[in-house]
Write a protein that holds these residues in place. Structure first.
Motif: not given
Length: 631
Positions: A119-126, A212-232
């Motif tokens: 739901r919400g990614k590529y050609k799926s609605g929602g 264990n509480g330490a943030f894996r900040q190198m995932n920042a690019d994944y978060i942007w591309e995955q959520v910012a647009t429906t089709d990355n």
């Protein structure tokens, strides 16, 4: 004369405009009819309606002539059409040359392959929500989630695919591995087997977002591309070839997010608002959720021992589900010598470490294939409850459970930067180093590139040589004598660190390492190689409570305890055992400022200070690693 010419041209132009419009000058057909002669499968596209009316885009690959065939379902946020769109060949195995497809055993097994956009990614609605929390969790205001979408999809499949036998299995890797887990919540009766591979389970304890509480900040690019647009379609931009520089210039992870526009992203805001292990994380941890569910569907959990992305999840779910398996035929586990998702790829090596075989191909044909066929086609199966690769000797083991009651043995950090199974004699003593946030220890040698699957830089960094770190003055390195007999461990090593810091917060990174002999045969390049068997990080503010961070009392020796990832390894004679201790692992993890702040995401430049770290290596509170030894 010029005026006359201009007048003539204008008249001609007007006359041309008055003429009938020419036919379309276009060589494309009005509708393309693809050439499919000789193809051995049918490819169908269907938008399946969910209970709330939202349609989910679904791709079907049905083998030609299929009858009474089981269905293998994968739900994905990574573009179902792209994962099944190798149309340059009419052969099904080529069409499945994409992420999550163990194509060799799927094609050989005659399965109907179904891949669906969530739901919400590529050609799926929602709308799209990262790992959409379940209905009833307190985090989802709607009446639909991935569990209900899976139920509705399976219900449609068994009613509308006449080529099927009415049995469905679900499998997937990573995010797609999370989906077979949620399918176990109120599962559809037609769901007969679930195979979560390297699943996202608990984003705070040790999967994608925190360790264990330490943030894996190198995932920042994944978060942007995955959520910012429906089709990355909107790529993340880096302002430095060496992303070490990009993170250092930004300062805190929160400042980095603001620079790159991540504060527009709902999931990023959730991360920054929930840096501790509060109800936001606990309510969506799949091991906790499934521990409260009845066990109705056989499950095979697949874990990669050197998984650089989701190294926590599969063993945690196994521990939650196995007590429910009273008959011993419902919960299975594989521990393979792979990086994230390598089980469906070439498995001959991980980085520089060779496994003396294609451990991925062997597993697919000897474990995954018969497991699926047993539950989806009633074929006989000879698969052990636990199939675990033992590194060092590089052999597969058939086990009844994981772990098989190992004996705990203490490996002490000792004076003289040595290691041993007996405590040090004499008065209390420490080994000291200065941790400077201005010069953090890197997790790989610089330049540090963004995450990617093009080479071993990201995929196999957990098996990279640790000599680069051992050479630094801000890394403590303890080494045993040369082993005269094998030392075998099977289970999770547990760190028991007694240490002080001059700051009010600190990270502790501990690594358990197999040091190769100075000279090695055949592979001479492996002489002296420092191969990490297991390593992880712990953020000191959570020493007393994972959900309620507290400042650290400066210069007071305190106890820190945390588990390293599971290991199934033999330290061979001629090798040595090593333990490294450090206080940064950058830029994979955000820097601890070493000054307690309410939220490290928004630490200020003045908060980042040097700290003197002292690890206790003798006396009553001597530091040690608890090793799960087996005979």
């Amino acid at each position: 004369m010029k005026r006359l010419c201009l007048a003539a041209m204008l008249a001609a132009s007007m006359a041309f405009g008055a003429m009938a419009a020419p036919p379309d000058y276009d060589e494309r057909p009005a509708k393309v009819e693809p050439y499919r002669e000789g193809w051995n499968y049918d490819r169908r596209l269907v938008d399946i309606t969910m209970r709330d009316g939202v349609k989910l885009h679904t791709v079907f690959l049905v083998p030609k002539g299929a009858r009474n065939a089981p269905i293998l379902l994968t739900r994905t946020p990574y573009d179902a059409e792209k994962l099944t769109s190798n149309v340059h060949s009419g052969n099904l195995i080529a069409a499945l040359d994409g992420y999550d497809n163990a194509a060799d055993i799927i094609v050989a097994g005659g399965y109907i392959r179904v891949i669906q956009d969530v739901r919400g990614k590529y050609k799926s609605g929602g709308g799209y929500v990262m790992n959409r929390p379940l209905v009833g969790s307190g985090l989802n205001p709607t009446q639909v989630d991935d569990a209900t979408d899976t139920w509705d999809t399976i219900d449609w499949l068994v009613k509308n695919l006449p080529e099927s036998n009415g049995r469905v299995g679900t499998l997937g890797i990573s995010y797609d591995g999370y989906e077979p887990l949620v399918a176990l919540v109120n599962p559809h009766p037609a769901l007969k087997v679930s195979v979560p591979m390297n699943p996202m389970v608990d984003g705070w304890r040790g999967d994608d977002w925190f360790h264990n509480g330490a943030f894996r900040q190198m995932n920042a690019d994944y978060i942007w591309e995955q959520v910012a647009t429906t089709d990355n379609s909107d790529p993340f931009w880096w302002n430095s070839r060496d992303i070490y520089d990009a993170f250092m210039r930004a300062g805190s992870a929160g400042a980095f997010g603001r620079i790159h526009g991540l504060d527009q992203i709902g999931f990023w805001r959730k991360l920054t608002e929930h840096p501790a292990y509060d109800t936001f994380w606990q309510a969506q941890a799949m091991d906790k959720i499934l521990a409260a569910q009845p066990l109705k569907v056989p499950v095979m959990l697949v874990h990669s021992l050197w998984d650089q992305e989701d190294i926590y999840g599969a063993p945690a779910v196994y521990a939650a589900l196995k007590p429910k398996d009273t008959a011993g035929d419902m919960v299975f586990l594989t521990l393979g010598p792979w990086h994230h998702g390598q089980e469906i790829d070439d498995g001959t090596h991980s980085g520089n470490i060779s496994w003396d075989q294609d451990a991925a191909k062997w597993w697919r044909w000897h474990v995954l294939a018969p497991f699926l066929a047993h539950y989806l086609k009633d074929e006989p199966m000879d698969v052990a409850p636990v199939t675990a690769f033992q590194s060092g000797v590089n052999e597969w083991r058939r086990l009844n459970a994981w772990p098989e009651r190992p004996a705990a043995a203490r490996l002490y950090l000792k004076p003289g930067m040595s290691l041993g199974f007996s405590p040090a004699e004499g008065a209390a003593e420490t080994a000291d180093y200065v941790s400077d946030p201005a010069h953090p220890v890197t997790f790989v040698p610089r330049p540090v590139r963004p995450t990617g699957y093009d080479d071993d830089h990201w995929t196999d960094w957990l098996t990279t040589d640790q000599r680069n770190a051992a050479a630094r003055p801000d890394v403590l390195t303890f080494t045993s004598e040369v082993l005269t007999a094998p030392v075998t461990i099977a289970g999770q090593p547990v760190v028991h660190l007694s240490a002080s810091t001059s700051g009010t917060d600190s990270d502790w990174v501990v690594k358990l390492i197999d040091v190769y002999p100075d000279e090695t045969p055949v592979r001479r390049d492996m002489g002296g190689y420092q191969f990490a068997v297991g390593m992880d990080i712990f953020r000191g503010r959570y020493r007393q409570s994972l959900s309620d961070p507290k400042p650290i009392t400066p210069n007071a020796p305190l106890a820190y305890s945390f588990a390293l990832p599971p290991a199934n390894h033999v330290f061979l004679p001629g090798h040595r055992i090593m333990v490294q201790v450090q206080s940064s692992w950058f830029p994979l993890y955000d820097r601890n400022p070493q000054t307690f702040t309410p939220n490290i995401f928004f630490a200020k430049p003045q908060d980042y200070v040097k700290a003197t770290q002292k690890v206790v290596i003798a006396g009553p509170s001597e530091s040690y690693i608890e090793l799960p030894l087996v005979n």
